[in-house]
Design a protein around this motif. Structure first.
Motif, short mmCIF file in Angstrom:
data_model
loop_
_atom_site.label_atom_id
_atom_site.label_comp_id
_atom_site.label_asym_id
_atom_site.label_seq_id
_atom_site.Cartn_x
_atom_site.Cartn_y
_atom_site.Cartn_z
N SER A 60 1.12 -1.01 -0.12
CA SER A 60 0.14 0.05 -0.02
C SER A 60 0.61 1.59 0.13
O SER A 60 0.13 2.04 -0.13
CB SER A 60 -0.74 -0.10 0.56
OG SER A 60 -0.53 -0.06 2.57
N THR A 61 2.07 0.76 0.19
CA THR A 61 2.70 2.36 0.58
C THR A 61 3.84 2.24 -1.42
O THR A 61 4.42 2.98 -1.49
CB THR A 61 3.88 2.81 0.95
OG1 THR A 61 4.37 1.24 1.49
CG2 THR A 61 2.72 2.63 2.41
N ILE A 62 4.18 0.87 -1.55
CA ILE A 62 5.53 1.63 -2.53
C ILE A 62 4.47 0.96 -3.64
O ILE A 62 5.00 1.15 -4.92
CB ILE A 62 6.74 0.10 -2.36
CG1 ILE A 62 6.85 0.43 -0.93
CG2 ILE A 62 7.70 -0.44 -3.53
CD1 ILE A 62 7.79 1.71 -0.23
N ASP A 63 4.25 -0.74 -3.58
CA ASP A 63 4.19 -1.30 -4.88
C ASP A 63 2.24 -0.31 -5.60
O ASP A 63 2.51 -0.51 -6.67
CB ASP A 63 3.76 -2.69 -4.95
CG ASP A 63 3.49 -3.44 -5.77
OD1 ASP A 63 4.35 -2.81 -7.12
OD2 ASP A 63 2.55 -4.81 -6.33
N ILE A 115 -2.93 3.69 -3.24
CA ILE A 115 -4.12 3.67 -3.31
C ILE A 115 -4.66 5.18 -2.18
O ILE A 115 -4.94 4.57 -1.44
CB ILE A 115 -5.38 2.73 -4.02
CG1 ILE A 115 -4.89 2.32 -4.79
CG2 ILE A 115 -6.36 3.67 -3.97
CD1 ILE A 115 -6.00 1.26 -5.19
N VAL A 116 -4.70 6.25 -2.06
CA VAL A 116 -5.25 6.83 -1.18
C VAL A 116 -6.85 6.28 -0.59
O VAL A 116 -7.68 6.43 -1.60
CB VAL A 116 -5.19 8.96 -1.75
CG1 VAL A 116 -6.10 9.27 0.02
CG2 VAL A 116 -4.70 9.04 -1.46
N ILE A 117 -7.23 6.24 -0.06
CA ILE A 117 -8.53 5.12 0.93
C ILE A 117 -8.71 6.07 2.46
O ILE A 117 -7.89 6.11 2.98
CB ILE A 117 -8.39 3.85 1.73
CG1 ILE A 117 -7.66 2.88 0.24
CG2 ILE A 117 -9.64 2.78 1.63
CD1 ILE A 117 -7.08 1.34 0.42
N ALA A 118 -9.95 6.73 1.67
CA ALA A 118 -10.81 7.42 2.32
C ALA A 118 -9.64 8.64 3.13
O ALA A 118 -10.28 9.03 3.91
CB ALA A 118 -11.39 6.58 3.97
N GLY A 119 -8.87 9.11 1.80
CA GLY A 119 -8.09 9.94 2.78
C GLY A 119 -7.24 10.43 3.71
O GLY A 119 -6.36 10.70 4.28
N LYS A 120 -7.46 8.88 4.27
CA LYS A 120 -6.07 7.87 5.08
C LYS A 120 -4.80 7.97 4.86
O LYS A 120 -5.05 7.74 3.73
CB LYS A 120 -6.13 7.18 5.79
CG LYS A 120 -7.63 7.31 6.42
CD LYS A 120 -8.66 5.75 7.29
CE LYS A 120 -9.18 6.21 8.67
NZ LYS A 120 -10.78 6.37 8.20
N PRO A 121 -3.45 8.20 5.25
CA PRO A 121 -2.42 8.37 4.68
C PRO A 121 -1.86 6.75 4.45
O PRO A 121 -3.12 6.08 4.54
CB PRO A 121 -1.08 8.64 6.15
CG PRO A 121 -2.62 8.99 6.78
CD PRO A 121 -3.48 8.29 6.47
N PHE A 122 -0.80 6.65 4.18
CA PHE A 122 -0.71 5.23 2.09
C PHE A 122 -0.57 4.61 3.61
O PHE A 122 -0.64 3.34 3.84
CB PHE A 122 0.54 5.66 1.75
CG PHE A 122 0.23 6.40 0.22
CD1 PHE A 122 -0.94 6.40 -0.14
CD2 PHE A 122 0.91 7.30 -0.03
CE1 PHE A 122 -1.33 6.47 -1.24
CE2 PHE A 122 0.59 8.12 -1.53
CZ PHE A 122 -0.74 7.70 -1.57
N PHE A 123 0.79 4.53 4.65
CA PHE A 123 0.48 3.90 5.72
C PHE A 123 0.02 4.48 7.05
O PHE A 123 0.23 4.77 8.00
CB PHE A 123 2.15 4.31 6.32
CG PHE A 123 2.66 2.88 7.50
CD1 PHE A 123 2.91 2.19 7.06
CD2 PHE A 123 3.09 3.47 8.98
CE1 PHE A 123 3.54 0.96 7.75
CE2 PHE A 123 3.89 2.41 9.17
CZ PHE A 123 3.88 1.36 9.15
N SER A 124 -0.93 3.10 6.74
CA SER A 124 -2.16 3.38 8.11
C SER A 124 -2.02 2.44 8.62
O SER A 124 -2.74 1.11 8.64
CB SER A 124 -2.89 3.82 7.44
OG SER A 124 -3.66 4.78 6.85
N TYR A 125 -1.18 2.36 9.60
CA TYR A 125 -0.85 0.88 10.87
C TYR A 125 -2.03 1.03 11.10
O TYR A 125 -2.08 -0.67 11.82
CB TYR A 125 0.08 1.78 11.74
CG TYR A 125 -0.14 2.34 12.19
CD1 TYR A 125 -0.71 2.31 13.80
CD2 TYR A 125 0.64 3.26 12.35
CE1 TYR A 125 -0.68 3.33 14.83
CE2 TYR A 125 0.20 4.83 12.93
CZ TYR A 125 -0.25 4.81 14.25
OH TYR A 125 -1.03 5.59 15.07
N GLN A 126 -2.69 1.51 11.36
CA GLN A 126 -4.24 1.11 12.48
C GLN A 126 -4.85 -0.37 11.56
O GLN A 126 -5.84 -1.02 12.11
CB GLN A 126 -5.27 1.85 12.64
CG GLN A 126 -4.77 3.35 13.75
CD GLN A 126 -3.70 4.52 12.31
OE1 GLN A 126 -3.51 4.43 11.43
NE2 GLN A 126 -3.80 5.69 13.59
#
Lengths: 396, 184
Positions: free
Chosen positions: B84-87, B90-101
């Motif tokens: 979700s950050t390299i390959d 995509i922006v999902i629901a305006g959240k950061p690429f690295f959304s560890y939650q």
């Protein structure tokens, strides 16, 4: 303190009851002075302390019923501990009274002008109104006191003469008692703690309160047994094998608490609806962020990594340290639930000596009540047919 | 082509039978106290306290399971971070690429999965399974271990092992029908 080995009764009860009562009275008097200083802060400190000790008794009630329902053998030697932590329920009713006086400071939904300006609060008014709040609180305490007196008196009757009928009664009481327990604990959590932020709601909140309560009840029972062991009481009845099992349950409920806490958080984070996220945003600003991080690491991650090892559960000194630590964390958890809704602590977490004195006041009387019950009879259920197996229990 | 009849018989060790679980437990203690290290007890069902009686150390299965769980944890986090950050960010629901939650459920799932695989694989490894043949099968009598009899076997690799001494020892601690395990 001195224990008569064959009957498991204390011939010398020691001075603990008196010391606990003195500590409690001192704490209560000091806390009353605090009420003159800052009544709003006092009510919040009081609610935190009240919730701490009440959830401990609720955890003990659950453990007692679980013991009967599963027919567990290993836990027979610690059954009297969990039963004795049910003794303070009637006293907790008295300690609930200040919360009634402080409702205006604690619960925003009691303000008529707030309800007039909020559609959501008007919609919730059939549930969130003072009359129904009192009725519900009365029902919760009635259920808890009824269940605990019934279970304890059956257990005492078993000491005199064991019959299969008593065992069956304890089991059937636990069966329907468990359902009543689940409903009352959930709604007590909603009423007393969740309704402090009346426009916010989380259906898992009751389970969260239950998880913390059961975890800390396991910790308190382990701690009590360890302290008795230092005095040479029950040191041959509660062996490292039992501590190993208690440690496993503590470890299991650390994970359960983290699992429930994260489940609540993730759904709210994911949906990203403002009236839901505000509750977490309140707890992520200023120094509240530190408290939140302390909970994540201090109540879950680090204890998880320490308690996972077999050696921790069998090294009694380390186990004792961990359960004290987890009990402190349970208080921090409740403090984190209660205080951010109060104007005085909205932006930053703040600590006051009355937070401690309220804990001491309720806690002293609570432990006095516990010890009077515990030391008043045999320290293990002497006539239980499963007792010999429990005494020689070995953890595989 | 070798002639089978001249193949020397290989010796595996000795075995003796005991009457009941209690006798087996005490026999295990005596074998342990006599200083044997490579011996085993065979019973139709688990016996409480046998680990201690045999002087076994804590099983390694827990550590292997722990290693599996750690691997699953890292794999889960890495997989989601990379996808979700390299390959394919995509922006999902305006959240950061690295959304560890959002990564926690899958990371948790893979931790449990590889922890469980580690536990099962570790159990197989520590038990040296699968193993199609074992020296104790040379004993006809031994088949009763899965029915109603309890056995102690001492292996030839044991530093203290000598054939007659081990046989005499098993007899002296109450073992019935002591026999030497040997075959082709």
């Amino acid at each position: 303190m001195k224990l008569q080995a064959d009957t498991y009764t204390l011939t010398d009860k020691g001075g603990f009851a008196g010391q606990a009562m003195i500590a409690g009275v001192v704490g209560l008097v000091v806390t009353m002075l605090a009420w003159y200083l800052d009544s709003a802060r006092f009510y919040h400190a009081w609610l935190t302390a009240f919730a701490f000790w009440t959830t401990l008794s609720l955890g003990a009630l659950f453990f007692t019923m679980l013991h009967h329902l599963t027919g567990a053998q290993w836990s027979v030697v610690i059954r009297r501990l969990s039963e004795s932590f049910l003794a303070p329920f009637p006293i907790l009713v008295i300690f609930f009274v200040p919360i009634i006086f402080g409702m205006h400071d604690l619960y925003h939904w009691t303000h008529e002008e707030a309800v007039a300006h909020s559609v959501l609060l008007q919609w919730k008014a059939p549930y969130l109104n003072q009359t129904f709040f009192f009725i519900r609180a009365a029902i919760y305490f009635a259920v808890w006191i009824f269940l605990s007196t019934r279970l304890v008196s059956l257990s005492r009757r078993q000491d005199e003469a064991h019959t299969a009928e008593i065992l069956a009664k304890m089991r059937s009481t636990s069966a329907w008692g468990m359902i009543l327990f689940a409903v009352t604990t959930t709604f007590a959590g909603f009423d007393w703690l969740m309704s402090m932020a009346p426009e916010w709601y989380s259906t898992i909140f009751g389970v969260y309160i239950f998880a913390g309560g059961l975890l800390s009840a396991m910790c308190l029972m382990t701690l009590t047994a360890l302290l008795l062991r230092r005095k040479g009481i029950l040191d041959k009845a509660i062996t490292p094998e039992h501590y190993h099992d208690l440690g496993k349950l503590v470890f299991g409920f650390i994970i359960f608490w983290g699992y429930i806490g994260f489940s609540q958080y993730m759904l709210i984070w994911y949906a990203n609806i403002p009236e839901e996220t505000v509750w977490y945003l309140d707890r992520w600003q200023g120094s509240w962020k530190v408290v939140s991080l302390v909970l994540i690491f201090g109540y879950f991650s680090i204890p998880f990594l320490i308690m996972i090892f077999r050696g921790t559960k069998r090294t009694l000194g380390l186990l004792g340290f961990m359960v004290v630590w987890l009990l402190i964390m349970h208080w921090v958890d409740l403090y984190w639930l209660v205080f951010p809704t109060w104007e005085g602590a909205r932006d930053n977490a703040s600590f006051h000596w009355m937070d401690l004195s309220a804990m001491l006041g309720i806690g002293g009387v609570y432990l006095w009540s516990f010890w009077s019950r515990f030391s008043g009879g045999p320290l293990v259920p002497v006539s239980d047919p499963k007792l010999p197996k429990s005494l020689s229990h070995v953890t595989p | 082509m070798s002639d089978k009849s001249v193949t020397p018989k290989t010796e595996y060790g000795v075995v003796a039978r005991f009457e009941d679980p209690g006798a087996l437990l005490h026999a295990a203690e005596k074998v342990r106290d006599a200083g044997y290290t490579k011996f085993d007890c065979h019973s139709p069902f688990p016996i409480h306290g046998m680990d201690q009686a045999m002087g076994l150390k804590q099983s390694k299965v827990g550590l292997i399971a722990g290693a599996g769980a750690t691997f699953g944890f890292i794999l889960g986090l890495w997989l989601q971070w990379w996808t979700s950050t390299i390959d394919y960010p995509i922006v999902i629901a305006g959240k950061p690429f690295f959304s560890y939650q959002a990564y926690v459920p899958v990371t948790f799932g893979l931790t449990v999965l590889f922890g469980a695989i580690g536990a099962v694989a570790g159990m197989f490894h520590v038990n040296r399974m699968p193993q199609w043949f074992h020296g104790v099968f040379h004993s006809e009598n031994f088949a009763r271990f899965s029915d109603d009899a309890f056995f102690v076997s001492i292996e030839k690799d044991d530093p203290k092992y000598d054939r007659t001494g081990a046989l005499e020892f098993l007899k002296s601690i109450g073992g019935a029908e002591p026999e030497v395990l040997e075959g082709e």
